[in-house]
Write an enzyme that holds these catalytic residues in place. Sequence first.
Site, PDB file in Angstrom:
ATOM      1  N   CYS A 265       0.831  -1.463   0.012  1.00  0.00           N
ATOM      2  CA  CYS A 265      -0.012   0.323   0.193  1.00  0.00           C
ATOM      3  C   CYS A 265       0.894   1.083  -0.284  1.00  0.00           C
ATOM      4  O   CYS A 265       0.430   2.599  -0.467  1.00  0.00           O
ATOM      5  CB  CYS A 265      -0.932  -0.177   1.331  1.00  0.00           C
ATOM      6  SG  CYS A 265      -0.419  -0.339   2.914  1.00  0.00           S
ATOM      7  N   HIS A 309      -2.301   0.845   6.875  1.00  0.00           N
ATOM      8  CA  HIS A 309      -2.075   0.762   5.787  1.00  0.00           C
ATOM      9  C   HIS A 309      -2.193   2.455   5.646  1.00  0.00           C
ATOM     10  O   HIS A 309      -1.750   3.364   6.165  1.00  0.00           O
ATOM     11  CB  HIS A 309      -4.027   0.643   5.271  1.00  0.00           C
ATOM     12  CG  HIS A 309      -4.798   1.261   4.513  1.00  0.00           C
ATOM     13  ND1 HIS A 309      -4.135  -0.536   3.386  1.00  0.00           N
ATOM     14  CD2 HIS A 309      -4.806   1.382   3.374  1.00  0.00           C
ATOM     15  CE1 HIS A 309      -4.656   0.086   1.843  1.00  0.00           C
ATOM     16  NE2 HIS A 309      -5.440   1.352   2.110  1.00  0.00           N
ATOM     17  N   ASP A 325      -7.967   5.839  -2.922  1.00  0.00           N
ATOM     18  CA  ASP A 325      -7.069   4.844  -1.897  1.00  0.00           C
ATOM     19  C   ASP A 325      -7.001   4.305  -3.386  1.00  0.00           C
ATOM     20  O   ASP A 325      -6.862   2.936  -3.859  1.00  0.00           O
ATOM     21  CB  ASP A 325      -8.004   3.831  -1.396  1.00  0.00           C
ATOM     22  CG  ASP A 325      -7.317   2.769  -0.162  1.00  0.00           C
ATOM     23  OD1 ASP A 325      -5.912   2.930  -0.263  1.00  0.00           O
ATOM     24  OD2 ASP A 325      -7.405   1.821   0.975  1.00  0.00           O
TER      25      ASP A 325
END
Length: 426
Positions: A265, A309, A325
């Site tokens: 991520c 994250h 995202d």
Amino acid sequence: LSSQLGTLGRDFLLLLLVVLPLTAFLFLSVPRLSEPLWGTRDDRSSARTGISDSMSPGDITELLGDDTPVMRVTFTNRTPPKASMYWRGPVLWRFDGTTWTRSDLSQRGDPSARVRGPQTGSPGDVRYQVMLDATDRRWLFPLDFATGFPSGSSRNYEGVVTRDRPVRDIYAYEAASALEQPVPVSTAPATQITDGLRLPENSNPRTAALAQSWREELGDDRLTLAQRALQYIQTENFGYSLTPPPLVGAHRMDEFLFETREGFCEHYAAAFVVLMRSAGVPARVVTGYLGGSYNDIGDYWLIRNSDAHAWAEILIEGRGWVRVDPTAAIAPERVDQSGAAFGGQTLAGDSPWLNALRNRADALQAWWNRTVVRFDSLSQQSFFADLGIDPGDWRQLSAWMGGGLILFGLLTTVVFLLQRRREPRD
């Protein structure tokens, strides 16, 4: 030998008959401090957190095997979808080609850029109770975007909620959030735009050329440019890997976007922000936690370090900072699962009974934290009020303490007499 063991066992049970009730009585009755006595620590090194105020490739990936609890959350009015549970932590602006750090304004903690608690939020917001484990940091990690937070804390212009002092013990608080609400630009808009566009000079030329070609093709519509970047990630054979190839060159975003094309991520969030800035769109990296696991025994959500994250935000005029995202573009299942589960590192394997046992153990830990560790002066006053005793009346408190001590004195005398009745043995 069996007779001696029987005598020892009987003595031990008689001792417990006195000691355990006396311990509980003193625990409930002795005047408490404003902070809980149990769990008070001076050893800062024993606390740990998966989130820091900087991010480099590989930092968050290392947390997938760390199932240390961060906080336990109980929703009081409605439970949002797991994919909407973005627990907001530090916002990172400055990029030196390798590492992302906070801006000068956020590091200074300018009082004019903060909204102080307590804030209660709006009627339609999601409301929840948090039991945050000790982190030795000041971040509270509320759901994005926080509209309610406790006294002794504040929300800065980045939407980050921090406590006035580090969380060195288990900290319980109530919060409220307006999900999916952009973070408003309320302070230093010119500075935010400047910080949101800054890139190292002469770095990542291929990334800059790609983003500028999109700008020439699509114009300056920021949402359209963001969609183009997400489409590029979806269609250009990118992969989601917990062990990506290391980025060691001078132009690491070029290396990731055009050569390795595998990452976690933080890779995708960082690359997306660099693409947006190169296209003239103010953008920033946000770190925190995503999702969590539901404990049906204790009826709460458990967020662990493995749920760490990173995502991105872009500045849209008239709206504020809007979440994007990019990890969802390449691995949408990551948004619906915990980091450990996605990585094949299930916290209790694939056995249902092991997961159930783990949930029961954590529910017991949560009960201990709530009932014992967090038993402070307010909890004690509530306990006395339930008994009909005025905690401010010293006469009633003296009668309670005196009566309790007399009762345990009589119990101790009875136990002593029971032991003296035995005939001596050689």
